[in-house]
Motif scaffolding. Structure first.
Motif, mmCIF file in Angstrom:
data_model
loop_
_atom_site.group_PDB
_atom_site.id
_atom_site.type_symbol
_atom_site.label_atom_id
_atom_site.label_comp_id
_atom_site.label_asym_id
_atom_site.label_seq_id
_atom_site.Cartn_x
_atom_site.Cartn_y
_atom_site.Cartn_z
ATOM 1 N N LEU A 65 12.602 -1.431 -8.493
ATOM 2 C CA LEU A 65 13.262 -0.211 -8.945
ATOM 3 C C LEU A 65 14.678 -0.146 -8.396
ATOM 4 N N ASP A 66 15.618 0.099 -9.279
ATOM 5 C CA ASP A 66 17.003 0.268 -8.860
ATOM 6 C C ASP A 66 17.302 1.764 -8.834
ATOM 7 N N ASN A 67 16.864 2.402 -7.761
ATOM 8 C CA ASN A 67 16.955 3.861 -7.687
ATOM 9 C C ASN A 67 17.113 4.270 -6.222
ATOM 10 N N ASP A 68 18.252 4.859 -5.897
ATOM 11 C CA ASP A 68 18.539 5.230 -4.505
ATOM 12 C C ASP A 68 17.722 6.437 -4.028
ATOM 13 N N GLU A 69 17.098 7.147 -4.952
ATOM 14 C CA GLU A 69 16.367 8.362 -4.595
ATOM 15 C C GLU A 69 14.885 8.116 -4.342
ATOM 16 N N ASN B 297 0.816 -1.224 0.000
ATOM 17 C CA ASN B 297 0.000 0.000 0.000
ATOM 18 C C ASN B 297 0.847 1.271 0.000
ATOM 19 N N LYS B 298 2.056 1.172 -0.529
ATOM 20 C CA LYS B 298 2.932 2.330 -0.680
ATOM 21 C C LYS B 298 3.356 2.432 -2.139
ATOM 22 N N ILE B 299 3.511 3.672 -2.596
ATOM 23 C CA ILE B 299 3.914 3.905 -3.985
ATOM 24 C C ILE B 299 5.281 4.573 -4.021
ATOM 25 N N ALA B 300 6.082 4.223 -5.004
ATOM 26 C CA ALA B 300 7.428 4.777 -5.148
ATOM 27 C C ALA B 300 7.369 6.139 -5.833
#
Length: 316
Positions: A283-287, A232-235
């Motif tokens: 997702l390969d994204n540190d931000e 229930n969380k979105i990136a």
């Protein structure tokens, strides 16, 4: 001189009967409130500012001092839906530079972020009730037609505004011209028969000549956004681009046909955007910042991203 006196009399008489004195930023002399309204009204319809954004923003940030102490993310969140988010960042900077009171001179106001000649003059006229001319888009159109100013620089329009200013009732004079441009002297199909200045208007026979604009050249752009939802969380991530700097947006992704969800159009200043959405498992994204779905409405999210979230309701 006689024509100017007649103009003053006719204009104020019209304003007394037809002016929009009910607007909340006209019923106050709170300089901060007037300032906020002027910034909001630069790119937003009067009705939307009056009914939603203006009262909500002032309820949350009723003074310059409170605004100055608020985190910029909260200010951007309250500005969400208004667009042109540099305005929100500028009012926050201005609040930090003038925590107690906005300056009361044109020269000092012009030193503040996001305050140009129009906004400074509006604050001085409508708030501090100084004898200064005000020229916005509506007033400029009235003056160009009335004075027969065809293809002139802005400085010429301001000069004419100064010459026609009613120094005995400058605030009402400026507001009357503004309302006349908004309600009667329209860009297309002006209601000349309802105009109190019609008799001496030099442009009344060919009013369309004074509203011709250069054709805007729009830049097309394709955007590819990832929709990644877990527990229930979105990136989301903070934007560093010019359009929505500091706002939360969907992360970019490579377009893979089998992951395609939907597409939609969005306009932003000179850009005509085609937004493409893709469902992504990882997702390969540190931000990346993981945001609870129920918290989205309280965060600084642009209209562009809100449209995307509406599109994906079926997978939320």
């Amino acid at each position: 001189m006689q024509n100017i006196k007649k103009l003053h009399t006719a204009l104020l008489s019209w304003y007394e009967e037809n002016g929009r004195e009910h607007l909340p930023w006209r019923t106050t002399r709170n300089i901060y409130h007037i300032y906020i309204s002027e910034i909001m009204l630069q790119q937003t319809q009067v009705s939307r500012v009056m009914e939603e954004f203006y009262p909500n923003f002032l309820e949350k940030f009723p003074t310059l001092e409170i605004l100055s102490k608020a985190p910029i993310d909260e200010v951007l969140a309250s500005w969400s839906g208004l667009g042109y988010y540099s305005r929100a960042r500028n009012i926050h900077k201005t609040a930090n530079l003038s925590t107690e009171k906005l300056p009361d001179t044109m020269a000092e106001l012009l030193k503040l972020p996001g305050i140009g000649r129009y906004t400074a003059s509006a604050i001085c006229s409508f708030g501090y009730e100084q004898n200064v001319s005000v020229v916005d888009t509506n007033i400029a159109r009235v003056l160009k037609r009335y004075c027969g100013l065809l293809d002139v620089k802005d400085e010429v329009v301001w000069k004419n505004a100064d010459e026609l200013l009613n120094h005995k009732a400058s605030r009402a004079h400026n507001l009357a011209l503004m309302d006349l441009g908004s309600m009667v002297c329209n860009p297309k199909n002006p209601k000349c028969d309802e105009c109190p200045l019609e008799k001496n208007c030099l442009g009344k026979n060919e009013p369309e000549l004074y509203t011709k604009k250069k054709k805007t050249v729009y830049e097309s752009m394709d955007l590819f956004y990832a929709i990644c939802i877990k527990d229930n969380k979105i990136a989301l991530q903070k934007s560093t681009g010019k359009m929505y700097k500091g706002m939360l947006e969907l992360p970019s992704c490579d377009p893979i046909d089998e992951n395609f969800i939907d597409t939609y159009k969005h306009s932003y200043t000179k850009y005509r955007l085609t937004v493409n959405l893709y469902k992504v498992e990882e997702l390969d994204n540190d931000e990346i910042i993981w945001i609870k779905i129920e918290d989205i409405d309280t965060l600084p999210i642009s209209t562009l991203t809100k449209k995307a979230l509406l599109k994906i309701n079926n997978i939320l």
